[in-house]
Design a protein around this motif. Structure first.
Motif, PDB file in Angstrom:
ATOM      1  N   LEU A   1     -40.059  76.129  58.248  1.00 46.34           N
ATOM      2  CA  LEU A   1     -41.062  76.874  59.021  1.00 46.34           C
ATOM      3  C   LEU A   1     -41.087  76.418  60.477  1.00 46.34           C
ATOM      4  N   VAL A   2     -41.131  75.112  60.681  1.00 43.32           N
ATOM      5  CA  VAL A   2     -41.171  74.568  62.038  1.00 43.32           C
ATOM      6  C   VAL A   2     -39.933  74.982  62.818  1.00 43.32           C
TER       7      VAL A   2
ATOM      8  N   ALA B   1     -54.277  76.476  54.671  1.00 38.44           N
ATOM      9  CA  ALA B   1     -53.826  75.935  53.391  1.00 38.44           C
ATOM     10  C   ALA B   1     -55.040  75.695  52.505  1.00 38.44           C
TER      11      ALA B   1
ATOM     12  N   ALA C   1     -46.339  70.426  63.914  1.00 41.30           N
ATOM     13  CA  ALA C   1     -47.583  70.701  63.197  1.00 41.30           C
ATOM     14  C   ALA C   1     -48.755  69.962  63.816  1.00 41.30           C
TER      15      ALA C   1
ATOM     16  N   ASN D   1     -46.303  66.237  50.812  1.00 40.16           N
ATOM     17  CA  ASN D   1     -45.271  66.430  51.835  1.00 40.16           C
ATOM     18  C   ASN D   1     -45.794  65.922  53.171  1.00 40.16           C
TER      19      ASN D   1
ATOM     20  N   SER E   1     -41.651  73.334  54.827  1.00 35.99           N
ATOM     21  CA  SER E   1     -42.356  72.940  56.051  1.00 35.99           C
ATOM     22  C   SER E   1     -41.376  72.759  57.207  1.00 35.99           C
TER      23      SER E   1
ATOM     24  N   ASP F   1     -47.150  76.481  48.531  1.00 40.33           N
ATOM     25  CA  ASP F   1     -45.835  75.858  48.641  1.00 40.33           C
ATOM     26  C   ASP F   1     -45.832  74.458  48.055  1.00 40.33           C
ATOM     27  N   ILE F   2     -46.764  73.612  48.491  1.00 41.17           N
ATOM     28  CA  ILE F   2     -46.748  72.236  48.001  1.00 41.17           C
ATOM     29  C   ILE F   2     -47.177  72.161  46.545  1.00 41.17           C
TER      30      ILE F   2
ATOM     31  N   ALA G   1     -49.065  77.472  52.776  1.00 43.95           N
ATOM     32  CA  ALA G   1     -48.758  76.040  52.708  1.00 43.95           C
ATOM     33  C   ALA G   1     -49.284  75.402  51.432  1.00 43.95           C
TER      34      ALA G   1
ATOM     35  N   PHE H   1     -50.788  67.066  52.295  1.00 40.64           N
ATOM     36  CA  PHE H   1     -49.837  67.329  53.383  1.00 40.64           C
ATOM     37  C   PHE H   1     -49.662  66.121  54.309  1.00 40.64           C
TER      38      PHE H   1
ATOM     39  N   LEU I   1     -46.064  67.776  56.099  1.00 33.88           N
ATOM     40  CA  LEU I   1     -46.302  68.892  57.002  1.00 33.88           C
ATOM     41  C   LEU I   1     -47.182  68.506  58.183  1.00 33.88           C
TER      42      LEU I   1
ATOM     43  N   ASP J   1     -40.537  68.812  51.231  1.00 32.36           N
ATOM     44  CA  ASP J   1     -40.593  69.030  52.681  1.00 32.36           C
ATOM     45  C   ASP J   1     -39.821  70.261  53.145  1.00 32.36           C
TER      46      ASP J   1
END
Length: 590
Positions: free
Chosen positions: A246-247, A268, A295, A287, A243, A226-227, A223, A275, A289, A240
């Motif tokens: 993933l969800v 993360a 989450a 983002n 994230s 990623d961001i 995570a 996030f 997340l 986004d």
């Protein structure tokens, strides 16, 4: 001759009449007796025995499996919040002792919850992994390994490629000045926990492919990486995307449906504010997340958590030391105990002139005016602050190391200092005390000194004078406490395995297992915490075992929640400034 009719004598008539009457009386008595016994039996079995009959019915029903709805969604909570399931049907009713009926000592098994099998693994004393199994989701490579293949894009100012080598530890550090040990030291990036933790998980001794016995579920999503790719110059849709993807992937998995994700966790290696975007405005930071409903059910381990939210937990920043075996730690600890420390206190850092609330300027002034303080001023360009060797050498020569807030509550420097056996001095409880409750003693006076920021800001306290008042005996105890904590604060080499010591990874995983186990037990027993207030999450983190209620706290002024939202512009600004600090440190990372 005609026979004469027989004539019955009066006495004989009387005898026959009496016989008939006697038979009537006997029938009447028999009926009366039967009625009496029927009443007696009815009273005994129905009136007096009704309770026992009901009880036997209940017990017979309890022996049968009960089909309850599958638990899918839970409200986020740092303190366990049991699901709304009628668990009375799976438990025997509680009665006064004098009314309890004799029954079998065997307890009826609660089989309706799908995680019961996992809870029961702890009862198998011959299984060293009982109650410790972790199920790792096999995520598509786009959520982790593919990011490493594009390592040049993981940071705007830093080429992260060399920092993802050696299982995330980075390149080895040469021990030219004799500051480090000969092995186990690496130029580790402070935001590399994503890959370090995932590689450590691969060496975890209780992994399982059987989700029914898993104590927790690990989601190896990078995570933080990623961001990091999209924080500058990208729209919110791009920030986004992973994230949300993933969800969507997790919610389709059968393992997710058992507890709606409340038994899942991910890691993360960045601060929580990256996030927690508050709006859909393109100019807003990060983002969303940690605001996604799914989450909110999961636990996210970050190097800095939010004091006002329940779905994230602080874990240590990575230091430069990554031992491969127990002896590496023992030798280092012994060395830190024997050092002569010529400085009373020290500080490594840069002022924050753009932040009127920062006390760094006053701390630097006090250090400059003291003959017993060592200062390393950090700023853009070449600086000894960018040298791991210079920083560790200063910490090793100091009794106390000043750790004011950085751009956000926490600093990696605090862990580097404690690794060097230097007693940290904190000025805000959010810098350590409410962050790393899994890894640090809750009684902070055992290992640190706390001086409120206002005392420095208003120039009411001399740091030198305050630290000089600590007795040599107390100083020795605090220093030993810091040195004894070192194993819990470092991440061992993912390619090796410690034998008897528990590192930061082990402590974090066990804390997650304990959290999920407690949640499951509370669900079964019907325990709920209706009074939980998420804004007070930092208070719940300080509670001792068994405590549930929180009240006014002396640190309330430090955590007054921003009025404009969950984290507020201040937190978003702190996250942005932390990235500016990365730009400041680019000479080290290039």
């Amino acid at each position: 001759m005609r026979r004469r009719p027989v004539v019955i004598a009066p006495s004989e008539k009387m005898d026959r009449g009496a016989g008939k009457n006697q038979k009537s009386r006997l029938c009447f008595l028999a009926l009366l007796s039967a009625f009496f016994w029927i009443l007696l039996l009815y009273f005994h079995f129905v009136v007096l025995g009704g309770h026992a009959v009901d009880e036997s019915i209940k017990l017979s029903l309890e022996d049968k499996p009960v089909n309850l709805p599958v638990v899918r969604k839970f409200a986020p909570s740092r303190v366990v919040d049991a699901t709304k399931v009628d668990v009375k049907s799976i438990r025997e009713p509680t009665k006064p002792v004098d009314q309890q009926q004799p029954k079998s000592t065997a307890k009826p098994e609660v089989q309706n919850f799908p995680f019961v099998k996992a809870l029961k693994t702890v009862e198998n004393k011959s299984d060293p992994c009982g109650g410790r199994y972790i199920f790792v989701h096999d995520l598509p490579s786009r959520f982790n390994e593919d990011m490493l293949k594009e390592c040049k894009s993981l940071s705007l100012w830093t080429n992260m490629c060399k920092f993802t080598t050696n299982a995330g530890l980075g390149p080895p550090l040469e021990n030219v000045e004799g500051v480090f040990s000969d092995t186990g030291w690496y130029a580790t990036n402070q935001f590399a926990v994503d890959v370090i933790f995932s590689n450590r998980m691969k060496q975890y001794d209780c992994l399982t492919k059987d989700s029914s016995i898993a104590s927790a579920f690990f989601v190896p999503f990078y995570a933080g990486f990623d961001i990091a790719r999209y924080l500058w110059g990208y729209n919110i849709s791009t920030r986004d995307r992973a994230s949300l993807d993933l969800v969507d992937w997790l919610e389709k998995r059968p393992e997710w449906g058992v507890m709606g994700g409340r038994d899942h966790f991910l890691v993360a290696g960045r601060i929580t504010w990256d996030f927690r975007r508050l709006s859909e405005e393109e100019t807003d930071w990060g983002n969303k997340l940690l605001f996604l409903p799914a989450a909110k059910n999961m636990s996210m381990l970050v190097v800095e958590s939010s004091p006002w939210n329940a779905n994230d937990f602080g874990i240590p920043y990575p230091t430069y030391f990554h031992p491969a075996k127990d002896d590496d730690v023992f030798i280092w600890q012994d060395r830190m105990r024997k050092l002569e420390r010529k400085w009373l206190f020290s500080f490594a850092g840069a002022p924050r002139p753009d932040n009127p609330k920062s006390i760094r300027g006053q701390i630097i002034d006090q250090c400059k005016n003291s003959k017993v303080c060592k200062l390393l001023e950090c700023d853009f360009g070449e600086s000894k602050c960018h040298s791991p060797s210079s920083i560790m050498q200063m910490f090793q020569s100091s009794l106390f190391c000043l750790q004011p807030q950085g751009d956000s509550y926490t600093r990696r420097s605090a862990f580097d200092a404690m690794l060097a056996g230097c007693i940290p001095v904190f000025f805000h409880p959010g810098s350590a005390y409410t962050q790393y409750t899994w890894h640090l003693p809750k009684n902070f006076t055992r290992y640190s000194v706390f001086i409120p920021e206002d005392d420095i800001r208003k120039r009411n306290v001399s740091i030198e004078e305050r630290l000089s008042q600590i007795s040599p005996e107390q100083l020795k105890l605090m220093q030993e406490e810091v040195i004894s904590m070192i194993p819990r604060l470092v991440y061992a080499d993912p390619r090796s395995k410690l034998e008897t010591l528990k590192d930061a990874f082990d402590v974090s995983v066990q804390a997650i297992i304990d959290k999920v186990t407690k949640l499951r037990k509370d669900i079964i027993e019907g325990h709920t915490d209706k009074n939980f207030i998420e804004e007070n999450s930092w208070k719940y983190a300080l509670l001792e075992d068994g405590q549930r209620e929180v009240g006014p706290h002396e640190w309330d002024p430090f955590f007054s929640k921003p009025k404009d939202g969950d984290s507020g512009d201040t937190s978003a600004g702190a996250a942005k400034n932390s990235w500016k600090n990365e730009q400041r440190d680019k000479s080290l990372n290039s």
